[in-house]
Design a protein around this motif. Sequence first.
Motif, PDB file in Angstrom:
ATOM      1  N   ALA A 147      29.700  39.338  60.264  1.00 55.50           N
ATOM      2  CA  ALA A 147      29.724  38.639  61.548  1.00 55.50           C
ATOM      3  C   ALA A 147      30.732  37.485  61.533  1.00 55.50           C
ATOM      4  O   ALA A 147      31.449  37.254  62.520  1.00 55.50           O
ATOM      5  CB  ALA A 147      28.328  38.124  61.881  1.00 55.50           C
ATOM      6  N   TRP A 148      30.800  36.763  60.405  1.00 57.85           N
ATOM      7  CA  TRP A 148      31.754  35.665  60.302  1.00 57.85           C
ATOM      8  C   TRP A 148      33.193  36.170  60.370  1.00 57.85           C
ATOM      9  O   TRP A 148      34.045  35.553  61.015  1.00 57.85           O
ATOM     10  CB  TRP A 148      31.522  34.900  59.016  1.00 57.85           C
ATOM     11  N   TYR A 151      34.001  36.771  63.886  1.00 60.96           N
ATOM     12  CA  TYR A 151      34.326  35.519  64.584  1.00 60.96           C
ATOM     13  C   TYR A 151      35.759  35.086  64.292  1.00 60.96           C
ATOM     14  O   TYR A 151      36.493  34.682  65.204  1.00 60.96           O
ATOM     15  CB  TYR A 151      33.345  34.432  64.162  1.00 60.96           C
ATOM     16  N   PHE A 155      38.079  35.186  67.675  1.00 65.70           N
ATOM     17  CA  PHE A 155      38.163  33.850  68.249  1.00 65.70           C
ATOM     18  C   PHE A 155      39.329  33.037  67.678  1.00 65.70           C
ATOM     19  O   PHE A 155      39.490  31.866  68.051  1.00 65.70           O
ATOM     20  CB  PHE A 155      36.857  33.077  68.020  1.00 65.70           C
ATOM     21  N   ASN A 156      40.111  33.616  66.782  1.00 63.57           N
ATOM     22  CA  ASN A 156      41.229  32.880  66.197  1.00 63.57           C
ATOM     23  C   ASN A 156      42.557  33.617  66.344  1.00 63.57           C
ATOM     24  O   ASN A 156      43.590  32.983  66.503  1.00 63.57           O
ATOM     25  CB  ASN A 156      40.972  32.597  64.718  1.00 63.57           C
TER      26      ASN A 156
END
Length: 777
Positions: A147-148, A151, A155-156
């Motif tokens: 999950a990380w 992200y 999102f980056n």
Amino acid sequence: MDDGSTMLTTCPSTITKYVQNLTSSYTNKSNESSVVATSVFMLVLAAVFFNLNLFSRVSNTSAVLNPTARLILSAALSLFFPVMNYLFSEAKSEGDASSSDLSVRARVILTWMLVVELLRKKVDAILVTPGMQPGYAEIISHAAAVAWLGYLVFFNVKGPGRVAVFGTLWVLCAARFVQRLVITEIGNRSLAYGKNARLLTSYMAQLLHARRHGGGAVEEEVQAPPSPQDRLKACEYVVMGEENLVLKPGPHGYKLDLGKVATDHNVVTVGKIWTHADVETDHPLFRSNPRIRSQCLSFALFKLLRRTVEHLPAMSKEETEHCGDLIFQGICSGGVSKPQDSGEALFQVLKDEISFLSEYHHSIHPVVFASPYFFLVNYFLFPAVVCCLCLLTILLCGNGNMLDAYRSILTENYAISTGVFTLTKCLWRNFLLTPGVFFSTIDISITYLLFLAFIYEVLWEFLVFVFSNWFMVSLLCTYTAKPHMFQSPTYSGALHRISWANRMLGHPSLIAMKQFSVLSFSWLSMTLSSEPLPTHAKDSLMERFRLAADDRRRAPLTTGNHVLGTGTDMSWFCESESVAEVILTWHIATALLESKYPSETCSAMEVATRLSRYCAYLVAFNPGLLPEDREGTQLVYEDMKKALKEALGTWGYYLASEEKRRKKVMEATPNKSMPDCRDATMNVVQKGTVLGKALMGDGKGDWELLATLWVELVAYIAPSSGDDHLKGQKEALVQGGELVTMLWALATHTGVTRPPPSEVAVTHVEDIEEGLRSSAA
């Protein structure tokens, strides 16, 4: 540090800018050392992953990762993600302030994190036994890491082309995590896998009960003729399909419908396979791999042995007698091969059984679930679904326009637009020109190596699955249950080739034993050489276990008295509370005799010397496989080393050659005649030397005696002696099992045990109270 602007003009000008961007995070030397150290660490990690995939077939248990390699990789991965997250945040903060997109360095680090996540399952074993599950904490931790990464990607990373590439990698990570989770959970809850040991406990109990009370088809096995082939044809040990017998769970196990054993074709037993193979002897499946039937027998025995490993109720006396009759009167009497090859056939069955047990508990590939159905779902349907998800991700990144997404991928990802081979060729031509180009080459090479390791790992998993013994057993069971499926020439041809490859890759007859001599010097077990178990030793061990099973009172397992006789001069060297002391005493004597008559060559000498060195290896490096307390064995070995150091001196102990060490040991021990040799003050080295001199007394080596004695000692240490001994056997499974592990399985199946120790008598409190009540009455 040079930023790479002096690159040769033979390369595209854009590569110079790419190198500058990639190395910008340490061109000002603000964090140069950490980035360089990370690149070196990643290079080593990528090389280890690649080498493990490339050379995994060196081991016979190709689906099992070496425990040392697993420990190193687990430690490396535990440090990998925290370090990479820190470096990612550093690289992200040092990017171009005018742009919201990630820097080149940050994107490279993110690529490493994603690909290493794809390779994570190379370290994790597939556990499908409820008692061995690590719990949900590890699953949650793994899910949090995926999950990380999601992200970090969504999102980056900016730009539809870059998001499409990194999003596709993340989808692969998430899909592999879900795949491993589903496989593990389904296996854990399945009657055919996770719950199978309890199901087999109920099956064997009800089968024996039906046999005692005349249960139809089961009664025929009791009245089966004594022919070895007929014994195997009447065997109702289940190979596959026993979950179809379950009616419902009960308070004392599962309630089963044993009538289906004969009527349901999906319930495949050893007897059905043997009967079917006799009818279909001309089928390519049996011509290309003659031992495939015995693999099915090994599979059935492995299922029965699982109950002991998982601490379920032990085999009853009636069951061990029936299993012993099947093994000794069936396998060992020509039921599997020619009678003269019975020893080879028995040990092949045992080797395959331990291989199944090892891979069941420690496999990193899903070979446990091998079947035609799982093959289609896992290697065709699942990849098709993942490909669709990847295409959907790319389509969403292009706002529903696949053509725009494709163009964005080409324009926003420099390595793709320039060409992987063009970029690689240019960097390698100039990697010594400047530090910036050098480290750019290292970083790009790491990325390529990780991708190659992932591709190779996927291909290798497929090959290991297809050519595994598990798949062959499943194919034969499918053929036995549904022979019409194998009528297609294409299908039969594929089976023929798979069976041939399985036989060629299996190394069927090799049972390797580590060789160690206490009169040589070695620190690590990995430096020791290995020798195969001689054929004569296989025959002798088979006969010794057969004798112990047939007449346990007259032929009990001993530390040597059964061979030497009680009360003889040499039997004194076997009279010790510690079997480790007996092993070391006779090992030293055997080594001295071998050096005295090095030119003698015979099968008995080969058996004696190899078993002697193997037992010494167990004492020194694997004390948990011996039937006594590990600490006691270690103490005996340490005392022996101290005595050896006293006899050789410090320099002689560490630096002298094996020949000089033997001579010095002989000189340091006084001569004692055999009748007067009983001296309780002698240490192990002195006992072994005195015994060795006595064996040399007749002017030739008595190798027949020594070979028989070592067979007796190996047979003595094999049966289980409690939870600590079982723990040692389970630890040996991760290495593929030892010779004593195979003999332990044989002893468990046939009920062969050691006599209880006479030194310690334990009286339970209940027995004392019962005695007091009886005397009072």
